[in-house]
Design an enzyme around this catalytic site. Structure first.
Site, PDB file in Angstrom:
ATOM      1  N   HIS A 171       6.266  53.151  19.937  1.00 41.22           N
ATOM      2  CA  HIS A 171       6.989  51.883  20.079  1.00 41.22           C
ATOM      3  C   HIS A 171       6.261  50.754  19.348  1.00 41.22           C
ATOM      4  O   HIS A 171       6.898  49.909  18.707  1.00 41.22           O
ATOM      5  CB  HIS A 171       7.170  51.521  21.553  1.00 41.22           C
ATOM      6  CG  HIS A 171       7.939  52.544  22.331  1.00 41.22           C
ATOM      7  ND1 HIS A 171       7.997  52.542  23.707  1.00 41.22           N
ATOM      8  CD2 HIS A 171       8.679  53.610  21.930  1.00 41.22           C
ATOM      9  CE1 HIS A 171       8.739  53.561  24.115  1.00 41.22           C
ATOM     10  NE2 HIS A 171       9.149  54.225  23.058  1.00 41.22           N
ATOM     11  N   HIS A 194      17.509  53.746  21.012  1.00 41.83           N
ATOM     12  CA  HIS A 194      16.093  53.973  21.310  1.00 41.83           C
ATOM     13  C   HIS A 194      15.564  55.159  20.515  1.00 41.83           C
ATOM     14  O   HIS A 194      14.393  55.148  20.097  1.00 41.83           O
ATOM     15  CB  HIS A 194      15.837  54.192  22.802  1.00 41.83           C
ATOM     16  CG  HIS A 194      14.374  54.323  23.091  1.00 41.83           C
ATOM     17  ND1 HIS A 194      13.535  53.222  23.156  1.00 41.83           N
ATOM     18  CD2 HIS A 194      13.573  55.410  23.234  1.00 41.83           C
ATOM     19  CE1 HIS A 194      12.290  53.641  23.351  1.00 41.83           C
ATOM     20  NE2 HIS A 194      12.285  54.966  23.400  1.00 41.83           N
ATOM     21  N   HIS A 203       9.914  63.751  18.792  1.00 39.81           N
ATOM     22  CA  HIS A 203       8.644  63.408  18.148  1.00 39.81           C
ATOM     23  C   HIS A 203       8.060  64.584  17.364  1.00 39.81           C
ATOM     24  O   HIS A 203       7.533  64.402  16.265  1.00 39.81           O
ATOM     25  CB  HIS A 203       7.641  62.933  19.199  1.00 39.81           C
ATOM     26  CG  HIS A 203       8.098  61.737  19.967  1.00 39.81           C
ATOM     27  ND1 HIS A 203       8.387  60.524  19.367  1.00 39.81           N
ATOM     28  CD2 HIS A 203       8.331  61.561  21.296  1.00 39.81           C
ATOM     29  CE1 HIS A 203       8.769  59.666  20.296  1.00 39.81           C
ATOM     30  NE2 HIS A 203       8.745  60.267  21.466  1.00 39.81           N
TER      31      HIS A 203
END
Length: 304
Positions: free
Chosen positions: A78, A237, A264
């Site tokens: 983030h 997101h 990820h």
């Protein structure tokens, strides 16, 4: 010339780690040209520096984790997304725990911190990685792909068989600029399912998770009193995560990224494959800002 950027001033914040539940002191510091983003564990007897690079990613379970020996720094994506969004090339990130604080679960607080610190242009050309040919990685029915594009475009599709997701958009696309990132992507929060929380906590994960820093979904609905910030917050997101993961390349991208149910691990696999395929990319810089396909704002007010 499009120049490299760092922070004008040191800035500090405090939060909790999403998975550890520990209090974390975070300090963002300016760094010299060509330094890249460097994370530092300053709670150890001897501080350990880990460069934000694809080959330093040691774990991608639920977040992107940088590893050096037995030292870990988790949930870097983030903050990296905020750095990418505001075009910050060089910075030191000091943390007092094995995790970056989760803040509100989005990149919004990090955007605010960077803007509060100020952005400083540096006397060195900003280097971009330009995608020259398509490249794709797959894992079962999940995939992630780079393609040439005159700009930086991110498209993502999620696929959850769930009433909340069925009635909200599961595909989104953004043509990147600092403005579009801050307005459309930065405030999208991470999300999780009630059914998973007990299992996660048994495994010492999500100990700091709450409705203050995540969207929580049960079998039928969003449990947060204030609901979603936008109808496509879930998939936005995932775009936020992807922008952060891709910034492990250390440079802004000129090209398009498309992810289908990617996470990820697959994002990082794509980066590693790209770096191995030297015919698939090139480094470029721009003497004239007018010729650059990506624009960065000097300051961009964080949306509310």
């Amino acid at each position: 010339m499009i120049k490299q950027r760092t922070l004008k001033n040191v800035i500090r914040a405090t939060g909790v780690g999403l998975h550890t539940g520990e209090k974390v002191y975070l300090t963002l510091r300016p760094a010299a040209p060509n330094s890249g983003i460097k994370f530092r564990r300053v709670d150890l007897a001897e501080p350990v520096v880990i460069d934000a690079r694809p080959d330093n990613v040691g774990d991608t379970t639920l977040s992107t984790t940088l590893v050096k020996g037995d030292v870990r720094i988790s949930t870097v994506e983030h903050l990296l997304s905020a750095f990418a969004g505001l075009g910050i090339d060089n910075a030191y990130v000091d943390v007092s725990a094995p995790e970056v604080p989760i803040m509100d679960g989005s990149a919004g607080p990090f955007v605010f911190l960077i803007q509060s610190a100020g952005v400083q242009e540096q006397e060195a050309p900003k280097q971009f990685i330009r995608i020259k040919r398509p490249l794709q990685v797959e894992d079962g029915d999940k995939w992630a792909r780079f393609e040439p594009h005159d700009g930086f475009k991110v498209t993502f599709t999620i696929d959850f068989d769930h009433p909340v997701f069925d009635k909200n958009s599961q595909t989104a696309s953004i043509e990147f600029s600092s403005t579009s990132f801050v307005k459309e992507i930065a405030r999208a929060r991470t999300f999780g399912f009630m059914r998973d929380i007990e299992m996660l906590r048994k495994n010492r994960l999500a100990l700091g998770g709450s409705m203050d820093n995540a969207i929580v979904v049960d079998k039928f609905r969003v449990l947060n009193e204030d609901g979603l910030r936008s109808g496509d917050e879930f998939v936005k997101h995932k775009i936020l995560d992807a922008i952060g993961d891709l910034y492990l390349l250390g440079h802004s991208l000129i090209g398009s990224f498309t992810g289908y149910k990617s996470g990820h691990g697959l994002n990082n696999h794509l980066l590693c494959e790209l770096l191995k395929a030297r015919d698939a990319w090139e480094m470029v810089s721009f003497e004239d800002e007018g010729y650059a396909p990506i624009s960065y704002m000097r300051t961009a007010p964080a949306g509310r």
